[in-house]
Write a protein that holds these residues in place. Structure first.
Motif, PDB file in Angstrom:
ATOM      1  N   ASP A  91      12.370   9.821 -11.315  1.00 44.21           N
ATOM      2  CA  ASP A  91      12.085   9.506 -12.724  1.00 44.21           C
ATOM      3  C   ASP A  91      13.344   9.188 -13.522  1.00 44.21           C
ATOM      4  OD1 ASP A  91      12.471  12.538 -14.212  1.00 44.21           O
ATOM      5  OD2 ASP A  91      12.041  12.499 -12.079  1.00 44.21           O
ATOM      6  N   VAL A  92      14.480   9.828 -13.197  1.00 43.98           N
ATOM      7  CA  VAL A  92      15.719   9.533 -13.925  1.00 43.98           C
ATOM      8  C   VAL A  92      16.158   8.099 -13.647  1.00 43.98           C
ATOM      9  CG1 VAL A  92      18.148  10.154 -14.174  1.00 43.98           C
ATOM     10  CG2 VAL A  92      16.426  11.950 -13.920  1.00 43.98           C
ATOM     11  N   ASP A  93      16.112   7.703 -12.383  1.00 42.77           N
ATOM     12  CA  ASP A  93      16.471   6.318 -12.032  1.00 42.77           C
ATOM     13  C   ASP A  93      15.502   5.332 -12.678  1.00 42.77           C
ATOM     14  OD1 ASP A  93      18.571   7.196 -10.462  1.00 42.77           O
ATOM     15  OD2 ASP A  93      17.386   7.221  -8.618  1.00 42.77           O
ATOM     16  N   ALA A  94      14.212   5.697 -12.694  1.00 42.21           N
ATOM     17  CA  ALA A  94      13.216   4.819 -13.305  1.00 42.21           C
ATOM     18  C   ALA A  94      13.473   4.676 -14.800  1.00 42.21           C
ATOM     19  CB  ALA A  94      11.818   5.364 -13.057  1.00 42.21           C
ATOM     20  N   ALA A  95      13.808   5.792 -15.465  1.00 47.75           N
ATOM     21  CA  ALA A  95      14.093   5.744 -16.904  1.00 47.75           C
ATOM     22  C   ALA A  95      15.333   4.898 -17.176  1.00 47.75           C
ATOM     23  CB  ALA A  95      14.278   7.158 -17.445  1.00 47.75           C
ATOM     24  N   ASP A  96      16.342   5.018 -16.305  1.00 41.69           N
ATOM     25  CA  ASP A  96      17.545   4.190 -16.468  1.00 41.69           C
ATOM     26  C   ASP A  96      17.210   2.707 -16.311  1.00 41.69           C
ATOM     27  OD1 ASP A  96      19.100   6.415 -16.870  1.00 41.69           O
ATOM     28  OD2 ASP A  96      19.857   6.519 -14.809  1.00 41.69           O
ATOM     29  N   ALA A  97      16.339   2.386 -15.345  1.00 44.05           N
ATOM     30  CA  ALA A  97      15.946   0.989 -15.144  1.00 44.05           C
ATOM     31  C   ALA A  97      15.185   0.464 -16.354  1.00 44.05           C
ATOM     32  CB  ALA A  97      15.090   0.865 -13.881  1.00 44.05           C
ATOM     33  N   LEU A  98      14.308   1.302 -16.931  1.00 53.45           N
ATOM     34  CA  LEU A  98      13.575   0.898 -18.137  1.00 53.45           C
ATOM     35  C   LEU A  98      14.534   0.677 -19.296  1.00 53.45           C
ATOM     36  CD1 LEU A  98      10.530   3.327 -17.879  1.00 53.45           C
ATOM     37  CD2 LEU A  98      10.446   0.830 -17.705  1.00 53.45           C
ATOM     38  N   SER A  99      15.536   1.544 -19.393  1.00 49.91           N
ATOM     39  CA  SER A  99      16.528   1.399 -20.455  1.00 49.91           C
ATOM     40  C   SER A  99      17.293   0.089 -20.319  1.00 49.91           C
ATOM     41  CB  SER A  99      17.499   2.580 -20.417  1.00 49.91           C
ATOM     42  OG  SER A  99      18.571   2.387 -21.316  1.00 49.91           O
ATOM     43  N   ALA A 100      17.666  -0.248 -19.067  1.00 49.69           N
ATOM     44  CA  ALA A 100      18.386  -1.500 -18.831  1.00 49.69           C
ATOM     45  C   ALA A 100      17.515  -2.704 -19.184  1.00 49.69           C
ATOM     46  CB  ALA A 100      18.835  -1.576 -17.376  1.00 49.69           C
ATOM     47  N   LEU A 101      16.249  -2.643 -18.814  1.00 47.90           N
ATOM     48  CA  LEU A 101      15.330  -3.739 -19.146  1.00 47.90           C
ATOM     49  C   LEU A 101      15.134  -3.850 -20.654  1.00 47.90           C
ATOM     50  CD1 LEU A 101      12.648  -3.203 -16.363  1.00 47.90           C
ATOM     51  CD2 LEU A 101      14.012  -5.278 -16.672  1.00 47.90           C
ATOM     52  N   ARG A 127       8.780  14.071 -19.825  1.00 45.91           N
ATOM     53  CA  ARG A 127       9.552  13.010 -19.158  1.00 45.91           C
ATOM     54  C   ARG A 127       9.363  11.674 -19.862  1.00 45.91           C
ATOM     55  NH1 ARG A 127       7.734  15.790 -14.487  1.00 45.91           N
ATOM     56  NH2 ARG A 127       6.022  14.311 -14.161  1.00 45.91           N
ATOM     57  N   LEU A 128       8.147  11.390 -20.275  1.00 49.86           N
ATOM     58  CA  LEU A 128       7.890  10.145 -21.005  1.00 49.86           C
ATOM     59  C   LEU A 128       8.642  10.128 -22.331  1.00 49.86           C
ATOM     60  CD1 LEU A 128       4.069   9.856 -20.273  1.00 49.86           C
ATOM     61  CD2 LEU A 128       5.772   8.140 -19.638  1.00 49.86           C
ATOM     62  N   ILE A 142       7.156   3.036 -15.117  1.00 46.39           N
ATOM     63  CA  ILE A 142       6.524   4.032 -15.992  1.00 46.39           C
ATOM     64  C   ILE A 142       5.717   5.022 -15.158  1.00 46.39           C
ATOM     65  CG2 ILE A 142       4.802   4.362 -17.813  1.00 46.39           C
ATOM     66  CD1 ILE A 142       5.763   1.737 -19.058  1.00 46.39           C
ATOM     67  N   ASP A 143       5.022   4.526 -14.127  1.00 48.73           N
ATOM     68  CA  ASP A 143       4.295   5.429 -13.215  1.00 48.73           C
ATOM     69  C   ASP A 143       5.250   6.437 -12.585  1.00 48.73           C
ATOM     70  OD1 ASP A 143       1.861   4.219 -13.662  1.00 48.73           O
ATOM     71  OD2 ASP A 143       1.963   2.929 -11.882  1.00 48.73           O
ATOM     72  N   MET A 144       6.432   5.982 -12.227  1.00 51.63           N
ATOM     73  CA  MET A 144       7.418   6.868 -11.606  1.00 51.63           C
ATOM     74  C   MET A 144       7.857   7.964 -12.562  1.00 51.63           C
ATOM     75  SD  MET A 144       9.646   3.981  -9.542  1.00 51.63           S
ATOM     76  CE  MET A 144      10.901   5.119  -8.941  1.00 51.63           C
ATOM     77  N   VAL A 145       7.999   7.622 -13.842  1.00 51.82           N
ATOM     78  CA  VAL A 145       8.362   8.632 -14.846  1.00 51.82           C
ATOM     79  C   VAL A 145       7.246   9.669 -14.945  1.00 51.82           C
ATOM     80  CG1 VAL A 145       8.816   9.029 -17.287  1.00 51.82           C
ATOM     81  CG2 VAL A 145       9.849   7.063 -16.142  1.00 51.82           C
ATOM     82  N   VAL A 146       6.016   9.200 -15.022  1.00 52.94           N
ATOM     83  CA  VAL A 146       4.868  10.099 -15.127  1.00 52.94           C
ATOM     84  C   VAL A 146       4.789  11.027 -13.911  1.00 52.94           C
ATOM     85  CG1 VAL A 146       2.347  10.229 -15.191  1.00 52.94           C
ATOM     86  CG2 VAL A 146       3.547   8.534 -16.582  1.00 52.94           C
ATOM     87  N   GLU A 147       4.977  10.447 -12.731  1.00 55.59           N
ATOM     88  CA  GLU A 147       4.804  11.202 -11.492  1.00 55.59           C
ATOM     89  C   GLU A 147       6.024  12.038 -11.120  1.00 55.59           C
ATOM     90  OE1 GLU A 147       3.975   7.901  -9.015  1.00 55.59           O
ATOM     91  OE2 GLU A 147       2.043   7.485  -9.987  1.00 55.59           O
ATOM     92  N   GLY A 148       7.133  11.840 -11.836  1.00 52.88           N
ATOM     93  CA  GLY A 148       8.340  12.594 -11.530  1.00 52.88           C
ATOM     94  C   GLY A 148       8.998  12.174 -10.234  1.00 52.88           C
ATOM     95  N   ALA A 149       8.798  10.928  -9.826  1.00 47.89           N
ATOM     96  CA  ALA A 149       9.360  10.396  -8.586  1.00 47.89           C
ATOM     97  C   ALA A 149      10.555   9.507  -8.934  1.00 47.89           C
ATOM     98  CB  ALA A 149       8.311   9.593  -7.820  1.00 47.89           C
ATOM     99  N   PRO A 155       0.809  -1.227   0.000  1.00 43.55           N
ATOM    100  CA  PRO A 155       0.000   0.000   0.000  1.00 43.55           C
ATOM    101  C   PRO A 155       0.842   1.277   0.000  1.00 43.55           C
ATOM    102  CG  PRO A 155      -0.782  -1.553   1.664  1.00 43.55           C
ATOM    103  CD  PRO A 155       0.515  -2.084   1.167  1.00 43.55           C
ATOM    104  N   ASP A 156       2.083   1.172   0.462  1.00 49.10           N
ATOM    105  CA  ASP A 156       2.972   2.334   0.538  1.00 49.10           C
ATOM    106  C   ASP A 156       3.634   2.552  -0.822  1.00 49.10           C
ATOM    107  OD1 ASP A 156       5.070   4.140   0.970  1.00 49.10           O
ATOM    108  OD2 ASP A 156       5.400   3.444   3.010  1.00 49.10           O
ATOM    109  N   VAL A 157       3.361   3.691  -1.447  1.00 48.76           N
ATOM    110  CA  VAL A 157       3.888   3.967  -2.780  1.00 48.76           C
ATOM    111  C   VAL A 157       5.413   4.040  -2.776  1.00 48.76           C
ATOM    112  CG1 VAL A 157       3.716   6.489  -2.536  1.00 48.76           C
ATOM    113  CG2 VAL A 157       3.655   5.462  -4.807  1.00 48.76           C
ATOM    114  N   VAL A 158       6.009   4.507  -1.675  1.00 45.94           N
ATOM    115  CA  VAL A 158       7.472   4.582  -1.596  1.00 45.94           C
ATOM    116  C   VAL A 158       8.075   3.181  -1.634  1.00 45.94           C
ATOM    117  CG1 VAL A 158       9.422   5.273  -0.144  1.00 45.94           C
ATOM    118  CG2 VAL A 158       7.428   6.772  -0.363  1.00 45.94           C
TER     119      VAL A 158
END
Length: 334
Positions: free
Chosen positions: A252-262, A292-293, A243-250, A218-221
């Protein structure tokens, strides 16, 4: 009834009965012809009353007041006894925990015991430097029970000390996983965050299952940290949260890097591109989120991404269009 018989029947030693007499708590009603103490049935009843009150933790002075002072109200004294008892239980519980942790370290000598005690005290020190040193020593010198490390890391507020504690936990293998998993359900948000961070740094296959469960926390963090850790492990289930993290700006750079690695796995590249494009097209109208997307598409290979960027280069949002043009230029130059 003579003192010996009273002692036998009441369970109170003759020595203690004489002590009660000297304090004026219970004086024998009579004396025999030979001068021996002789207790009446009322005296014996008072002895049992004394023992009952002592069993509650009352001092002999308070027992005397309770029995002899008609105006002596029990409420305040009982409240004080409750407080004292709680403090005593807390102290005994802390001692029991310390003893169990020393036992878990399997000390071979009293020198080992003293070293473990010193490390446990250092982990609870007010000095961040001492706590950090203890965390490092727990791996390099004297092993500290994993339970103590988990408790320390879940309560640590200093980021440098927390990093050292997570490292120490990672070196201990998966022994602390069950306790860290309990931390994910803590009512305290910071504890939940520290728990998922610690789990993420343990290099063990069982960790993946815990992190997958954390994606539904339940905790988004907690969900976000779990997604980043799963992305680093190449687990596709993390994609929607990333992808939610990119949208929300949370993060987001780390999330984009993780998506790139995947996306380096061909089977996932189109899935990730489609997810990003879907959010661009239908998911959000906010300009900053759309930029951001678009930026996140930069390192996603494949024709699906290229076609989407070509369309986005004509987007009605100038920021999105310019970002798409810039990314296309970089991709064409590769």
């Amino acid at each position: 009834m003579l003192i010996g018989e009273v002692a036998q029947r009441s369970g109170v030693s003759a020595r203690m009965l004489r002590h009660y007499d000297s304090l004026g708590l219970v004086r024998p009603t009579g004396r025999t012809g030979a001068g021996y103490r002789e207790y009446s049935s009322e005296d014996i009843r008072r002895i049992f009353h004394i023992e009952s009150l002592r069993s509650l933790g009352l001092s002999l002075r308070d027992v005397k007041r309770a029995l002899d002072d008609p105006g002596f109200a029990p409420s305040e004294l009982v409240d004080d006894l409750i407080r004292q008892t709680r403090e005593r239980i807390a102290g005994e519980t802390e001692l029991l925990t310390r003893l169990r942790r020393i036992d878990a370290a399997e000390p071979a000598s009293w020198e080992d015991v003293l070293q473990v005690v010193a490390l446990l005290q250092a982990l609870g020190s007010k000095s961040a430097g001492k706590r950090q040193s203890a965390a490092m020593s727990s791996v390099e010198e004297v092993p500290v029970p994993v339970e103590a490390l988990v408790e320390a890391v879940l309560n640590e507020t200093d980021p440098n000390v927390a990093g050292a504690l997570r490292w120490a936990l990672a070196q201990s293998g998966d022994d602390g996983l069950a306790l860290l998993a309990e931390g994910l359900g803590s009512p305290v948000a910071e504890v939940r965050k520290r728990a998922v961070q610690s789990i993420a740094e343990i290099p063990n296959g069982e960790v993946t299952a815990l992190l997958l469960d954390a994606l539904a926390n339940p905790d988004v963090v907690v969900r976000r940290y779990a997604a980043l850790a799963l992305g680093a492990r190449g687990v596709a289930d993390a994609v929607p949260t990333l992808i939610d993290m990119v949208v929300e700006g949370a993060n987001d750079v780390d999330a984009a890097d993780a998506l790139s690695a995947l996306a380096s796995r061909p089977a996932l590249a189109d899935q990730i591109a489609t997810g990003l494009i879907d959010r661009l097209t239908h998911g959000t109208a906010e300009s900053s989120a759309r930029r951001r997307l678009t930026q996140a598409l930069a390192d996603i290979p494949g024709a699906t991404t290229s076609r989407a960027l070509a369309d986005l280069s004509h987007d009605e949002d100038p920021g999105v269009a310019l970002t798409a043009v810039y990314i296309l230029g970089i991709r064409d130059a590769r």
